[in-house]
Design a protein around this motif. Structure first.
Motif, PDB file in Angstrom:
ATOM      1  N   SER A  11       0.985  -1.121  -0.072  1.00 30.77           N
ATOM      2  CA  SER A  11       0.132  -0.002   0.024  1.00 30.77           C
ATOM      3  C   SER A  11       0.923   1.323   0.176  1.00 30.77           C
ATOM      4  O   SER A  11       0.612   2.422  -0.679  1.00 30.77           O
ATOM      5  CB  SER A  11      -0.975  -0.118   1.086  1.00 30.77           C
ATOM      6  N   GLY A  14       2.343   1.678  -3.234  1.00 27.90           N
ATOM      7  CA  GLY A  14       1.253   2.180  -4.344  1.00 27.90           C
ATOM      8  C   GLY A  14       1.038   3.604  -4.273  1.00 27.90           C
ATOM      9  O   GLY A  14       0.782   4.258  -5.118  1.00 27.90           O
ATOM     10  N   ILE A  15       0.839   4.157  -2.828  1.00 32.57           N
ATOM     11  CA  ILE A  15       0.865   5.443  -2.686  1.00 32.57           C
ATOM     12  C   ILE A  15       2.002   6.389  -3.215  1.00 32.57           C
ATOM     13  O   ILE A  15       2.118   7.337  -3.814  1.00 32.57           O
ATOM     14  CB  ILE A  15       0.751   5.829  -1.151  1.00 32.57           C
ATOM     15  N   ILE A  17       3.765   5.462  -5.921  1.00 30.03           N
ATOM     16  CA  ILE A  17       3.406   5.341  -7.331  1.00 30.03           C
ATOM     17  C   ILE A  17       2.410   6.477  -7.594  1.00 30.03           C
ATOM     18  O   ILE A  17       2.634   7.124  -8.721  1.00 30.03           O
ATOM     19  CB  ILE A  17       3.018   4.146  -7.687  1.00 30.03           C
ATOM     20  N   GLY A  18       1.404   6.728  -6.815  1.00 33.68           N
ATOM     21  CA  GLY A  18       0.482   7.769  -7.150  1.00 33.68           C
ATOM     22  C   GLY A  18       1.122   9.192  -6.898  1.00 33.68           C
ATOM     23  O   GLY A  18       0.869  10.074  -7.702  1.00 33.68           O
ATOM     24  N   VAL A  21       3.003   9.763 -10.168  1.00 27.29           N
ATOM     25  CA  VAL A  21       1.957  10.051 -11.306  1.00 27.29           C
ATOM     26  C   VAL A  21       1.491  11.525 -10.940  1.00 27.29           C
ATOM     27  O   VAL A  21       1.678  12.424 -12.238  1.00 27.29           O
ATOM     28  CB  VAL A  21       0.646   9.334 -11.200  1.00 27.29           C
ATOM     29  N   LEU A  22       1.399  12.036  -9.996  1.00 22.13           N
ATOM     30  CA  LEU A  22       1.264  13.361  -9.882  1.00 22.13           C
ATOM     31  C   LEU A  22       2.007  14.324 -10.057  1.00 22.13           C
ATOM     32  O   LEU A  22       2.016  15.173 -10.725  1.00 22.13           O
ATOM     33  CB  LEU A  22       0.548  13.486  -8.411  1.00 22.13           C
ATOM     34  N   SER A  25       2.566  14.455 -13.825  1.00 22.65           N
ATOM     35  CA  SER A  25       1.411  15.286 -14.480  1.00 22.65           C
ATOM     36  C   SER A  25       1.479  16.671 -14.261  1.00 22.65           C
ATOM     37  O   SER A  25       0.858  17.565 -14.936  1.00 22.65           O
ATOM     38  CB  SER A  25       0.047  14.726 -14.039  1.00 22.65           C
ATOM     39  N   GLY A 209       5.886   5.452 -11.291  1.00 24.36           N
ATOM     40  CA  GLY A 209       4.677   6.567 -11.182  1.00 24.36           C
ATOM     41  C   GLY A 209       4.812   7.539 -12.568  1.00 24.36           C
ATOM     42  O   GLY A 209       3.781   7.657 -13.205  1.00 24.36           O
ATOM     43  N   GLN A 213       2.235   7.546 -15.831  1.00 21.85           N
ATOM     44  CA  GLN A 213       1.680   8.522 -16.198  1.00 21.85           C
ATOM     45  C   GLN A 213       1.930   9.196 -17.581  1.00 21.85           C
ATOM     46  O   GLN A 213       0.973   9.497 -18.311  1.00 21.85           O
ATOM     47  CB  GLN A 213       1.951   9.823 -15.433  1.00 21.85           C
ATOM     48  N   ILE A 294       0.473  -1.865 -11.587  1.00 19.92           N
ATOM     49  CA  ILE A 294      -0.644  -1.434 -10.993  1.00 19.92           C
ATOM     50  C   ILE A 294      -1.310  -2.800 -10.422  1.00 19.92           C
ATOM     51  O   ILE A 294      -1.667  -2.683  -9.181  1.00 19.92           O
ATOM     52  CB  ILE A 294      -1.554  -0.784 -12.046  1.00 19.92           C
TER      53      ILE A 294
END
Length: 311
Positions: A11, A14-15, A17-18, A21-22, A25, A209, A213, A294
């Motif tokens: 978890s 995964g955070i 990775i997020g 992505v942010l 972006s 991440g 993206q 993912i």
């Protein structure tokens, strides 16, 4: 092996990775910036994880025996995965070239970039060390069999083996050799590798991440139909078969647990580079790497839970 511990570690990754992505972006992250992340993880952080494992572990005869067993099993299981995936790909009707490419994506997991940091997080320093041995076995298969498959008919060349000489493998050899002769590193070296080892997991997840993206920005959430085969094989079929095999082998608990986690990894990151060099299907590789990573956030805890029912 505690499912909650594994799920928590997954978890957190995964955070991160997020977050990657942010960040991607919000700003343009070019090739050079991504190369810095990759080089830092593979040539600085991962070797530090390995050395930190050696420095904090009593390198006994039992540990050396585990290292030998894990390396042999890693090579054998990955070769078996290649043979099984290639046979299934051909049965599913893929052309010879496509079957070879999908086999590489299906059979070989991200035991180094993700596996080593994750095992170090879950099992401590010795877990990172043993995971590095699993990765050494995978590297042998990658730079022999996998490259041969991607070359689509070209002959195997001995110079391909030079890629086996890398810093993570050197760290395994140097670390175990120094421990075997009783060398005690200075306190500054111990603290340095401990701090640097902490970079491995966060930087690796940030890179994934960013990669994810950029792929989604370029292609959207479209998944090539052929990619479903390596996704199912890599994340479910192979780990499931591997669990049945490991249940029949008299292995130490830590050895078995490290193998379970390492062999449940998503498609290996180096596939994107190899596909770019030897094929014209780089997007297929990047797509498989991204989506398998993912999905592995769910399948790794699942495989861990199933393992508890078997052992």
């Amino acid at each position: 092996m505690d499912v909650i511990t594994v799920a928590t570690a997954i978890s957190v990754m995964g955070i991160i990775i997020g977050i990657g992505v942010l960040l991607s972006s919000r700003m343009e992250i070019g090739t050079q910036a991504k190369q810095v992340l990759v080089i830092t993880v593979l040539n600085v952080a991962v070797p530090s994880v390995i050395l930190n494992g050696v420095f904090n572990t009593d390198v006994s005869d039992d540990l050396l025996r585990q290292v030998g067993i894990i390396f042999g099993l890693s090579v054998g299981l990955h070769l078996a995965a290649v043979v099984l995936a290639l046979g299934m790909a051909r049965l599913l009707g893929f052309t010879s070239t496509k079957a070879r490419q999908l086999t590489v994506l299906a059979a070989l997991g991200n035991t180094g970039f993700i596996g080593i940091p994750l095992c170090a997080t879950i099992f401590g320093p010795v877990g990172g060390l043993l995971a590095a041995v699993v990765d050494a076995g995978l590297d042998f298969v990658v730079f022999t069999v996998a490259i041969y498959l991607l070359q689509a008919g070209s002959s195997f060349r001995l110079r391909q083996l030079k890629s086996l000489l890398n810093l993570p493998l050197a760290a395994v050899i140097v670390g175990i050799s120094s421990a075997f002769i009783g060398f005690e590193p200075p306190a500054v070296v111990r603290q340095l590798v401990e701090l640097l080892s902490g970079l491995a997991a966060p930087l690796a997840m940030l890179y994934i991440g960013i990669l994810l993206q950029q792929l989604l920005a370029r292609t959207g959430f479209r998944i090539e139909a052929a990619v479903f085969f390596p996704l199912v094989f890599r994340l479910l079929l192979f780990p499931g078969l591997m669990l049945l095999l490991l249940a029949a082998l008299p292995l130490a608990e830590l050895t078995r647990n490290v193998l379970i986690i390492s062999l449940s990894m998503p498609t290996f990151m180096l596939a994107a580079i190899l596909f770019s060099r030897y094929t014209d299907q780089e997007d297929t590789a990047v797509m498989t790497i991204s989506f398998s990573t993912i999905l592995s956030l769910a399948t790794i805890p699942l495989i861990t839970y199933v393992s508890l029912l078997l052992f």
